[in-house]
Design a protein around this motif. Structure first.
Motif, PDB file in Angstrom:
ATOM      1  N   LYS A 343       0.820  -1.106   0.228  1.00  0.00           N
ATOM      2  CA  LYS A 343      -0.039   0.255  -0.063  1.00  0.00           C
ATOM      3  C   LYS A 343       0.831   1.319   0.073  1.00  0.00           C
ATOM      4  O   LYS A 343       0.317   2.502  -0.678  1.00  0.00           O
ATOM      5  CB  LYS A 343      -0.929   0.007   1.224  1.00  0.00           C
ATOM      6  CG  LYS A 343      -2.000  -1.194   1.258  1.00  0.00           C
ATOM      7  CD  LYS A 343      -2.735  -0.978   2.331  1.00  0.00           C
ATOM      8  CE  LYS A 343      -3.830  -2.360   2.353  1.00  0.00           C
ATOM      9  NZ  LYS A 343      -4.743  -2.400   3.642  1.00  0.00           N
ATOM     10  N   GLY A 346       4.850  -0.506  -2.947  1.00  0.00           N
ATOM     11  CA  GLY A 346       4.572  -0.975  -4.046  1.00  0.00           C
ATOM     12  C   GLY A 346       5.341  -2.323  -4.314  1.00  0.00           C
ATOM     13  O   GLY A 346       6.296  -2.688  -3.137  1.00  0.00           O
ATOM     14  N   LYS A 371       5.010   3.032  -8.047  1.00  0.00           N
ATOM     15  CA  LYS A 371       4.898   2.255  -6.835  1.00  0.00           C
ATOM     16  C   LYS A 371       3.422   1.547  -6.747  1.00  0.00           C
ATOM     17  O   LYS A 371       3.279   0.743  -6.098  1.00  0.00           O
ATOM     18  CB  LYS A 371       5.314   3.043  -5.389  1.00  0.00           C
ATOM     19  CG  LYS A 371       6.850   3.239  -5.575  1.00  0.00           C
ATOM     20  CD  LYS A 371       7.612   3.671  -4.208  1.00  0.00           C
ATOM     21  CE  LYS A 371       8.758   4.002  -4.055  1.00  0.00           C
ATOM     22  NZ  LYS A 371       9.237   4.529  -2.881  1.00  0.00           N
ATOM     23  N   GLN A 372       2.482   2.259  -7.431  1.00  0.00           N
ATOM     24  CA  GLN A 372       1.124   1.831  -7.336  1.00  0.00           C
ATOM     25  C   GLN A 372       0.743   1.242  -8.563  1.00  0.00           C
ATOM     26  O   GLN A 372      -0.447   0.791  -8.573  1.00  0.00           O
ATOM     27  CB  GLN A 372       0.364   3.094  -7.254  1.00  0.00           C
ATOM     28  CG  GLN A 372       0.399   3.897  -5.899  1.00  0.00           C
ATOM     29  CD  GLN A 372       0.340   2.967  -4.750  1.00  0.00           C
ATOM     30  OE1 GLN A 372      -0.334   2.424  -4.433  1.00  0.00           O
ATOM     31  NE2 GLN A 372       1.333   3.298  -3.681  1.00  0.00           N
TER      32      GLN A 372
END
Length: 388
Positions: A343, A346, A371-372
């Motif tokens: 969360k 990533g 990262k997402q």
């Protein structure tokens, strides 16, 4: 000449050179090289062919998503360069494997599509099974990982589509299925055989392994439901410990290797777990006694690539590829396990393990904007299978 075949081996080199200058893809070079032994040697020694290989392999596919499309750049983990070539995938499909230069994606209706970013060819397979009613990813997009864990190919469909078989680990209990290109339905392996973590094709058989070292082989010539009695159990579950992932690789010399990967909690981060231990075992088969796994401390100079990709061993002695010997490159393929750190951080567990000294280092560092996004994945052009 009408009653004889042309002796292509004696084609003048200047004429061969003129032909090769018209080519632009590694697959085209490999088709030419398969005509005869002398052509293979001629193609392999061409400077432009070597440059293509250096640019293409091994590549890390990096996600970069915009509003409607999933655009992925190609990053060479050996020379540290990002290439302009981009792979565009539908935003609502997950990449669930790469094999022989092809990427496999799956959508909500459990239809797997194979895409070759080098030839731009696409192959749509029948649904691997009927998904539950409704949108299975509406509340949790990571459910894609539960339904189709990994997809691999027996060979490159661009080079031998008639003999290509697709293998898959699917369902939330990691069952096995396979399909020959052109068939209308999948062949399923007995439901009692499940919880597998990786698969490969070897000697015309589909091999599957679980985290405790259980290894089976399946005859892919069977075109109906494969019962438990029709599956060979090469090794029963026998390993202690509980690795986070286990892989199966066929070495360049034909040995079957098992790689066990363990996560370690990072002391400076409450929820961060990164790869901290890797152990490698070789299958020792004996006709007169029980097979067993033997731990090994080097890879005889080879280099492994592990993750959501088809687990692969490449020769590090090749002057063309210039790989690090006795090293294991890996990507973050347990992203779907739902570890809390994703969360915030990533899928960032990408690294290289050196078996000679036990050290770890990064081969790619995620940009904060990535990262997402979905995990990166290795892709190996099929030409690498033929590099000595």
């Amino acid at each position: 000449m009408s009653t004889q075949q042309a002796d292509w081996a004696w084609l003048p080199e200047d004429m061969m050179g003129a032909i090769l200058k018209k080519l632009g893809l590694t697959d085209e070079y490999m088709r030419v090289s398969r005509v005869c032994t002398s052509w293979f040697s001629f193609v392999r020694d061409r400077t432009e062919f070597k440059e293509l290989l250096r640019k293409q392999a091994p590549l890390l596919v990096i996600p970069a998503i915009n509003n409607r499309r999933n655009r992925r750049n190609l990053y060479n983990v050996i020379d540290g360069k990002t290439y302009d070539v981009q792979i565009t995938l539908p935003y609502n499909r997950r990449c669930c494997g790469s094999s022989h230069g092809w990427l496999a994606t799956v959508g909500r209706k459990m239809v797997i599509t194979l895409t070759n970013p080098f030839s731009q060819r696409r192959i749509r397979l029948p649904p691997i099974f009927n998904p539950p009613k409704g949108n299975i990813t509406r509340d949790n997009p990571c459910l894609f990982y539960s339904w189709v864990h990994k997809v691999i190919l027996s060979n490159d469909p661009d080079l031998s589509s008639e003999d290509c078989v697709v293998g898959a680990i699917y369902d939330h209990i990691n069952r096995l299925a396979f399909i020959k290109l052109g068939d209308e339905c999948w062949t399923y392996v007995d439901n009692n055989l499940n919880i597998f973590s990786d698969i490969i094709f070897s000697n015309g058989l589909l091999h599957a392994i679980d985290k405790r070292g259980k290894l089976i082989s399946v005859d892919i010539s069977i075109d109906s439901y494969v019962t438990e009695n029709e599956v060979e159990v090469i090794m029963p579950q026998c390993m202690e410990g509980n690795p986070n992932m286990a892989y199966i690789v066929e070495s360049r010399g034909g040995d079957i290797l098992m790689i066990r990967r363990f996560l370690v909690k990072q002391p400076d981060h409450e929820d961060l777990y990164l790869t901290g231990k890797i152990r490698v075992f070789k299958l020792q088969r004996n006709s007169s006694m029980r097979s067993k796994w033997i731990e090994i401390k080097n890879l005889n100079g080879e280099t492994l690539f592990l993750g959501d990709n088809h687990s692969t061993s490449l020769s590090s002695s090749s002057e063309i590829l210039a790989l690090k010997p006795n090293c294991i490159y890996y990507t973050d393929d347990y992203f779907h396990d739902g570890h809390p750190h994703y969360k915030e951080d990533g899928p960032l567990d990408l690294g290289v393990f050196n078996m000679d000294d036990g050290s770890f280092e990064a081969h790619y560092v995620l940009d904060p904007s990535q990262k997402q996004f979905p995990p990166a994945i290795f892709i190996m052009p099929s030409t690498l299978d033929n590099i000595p």
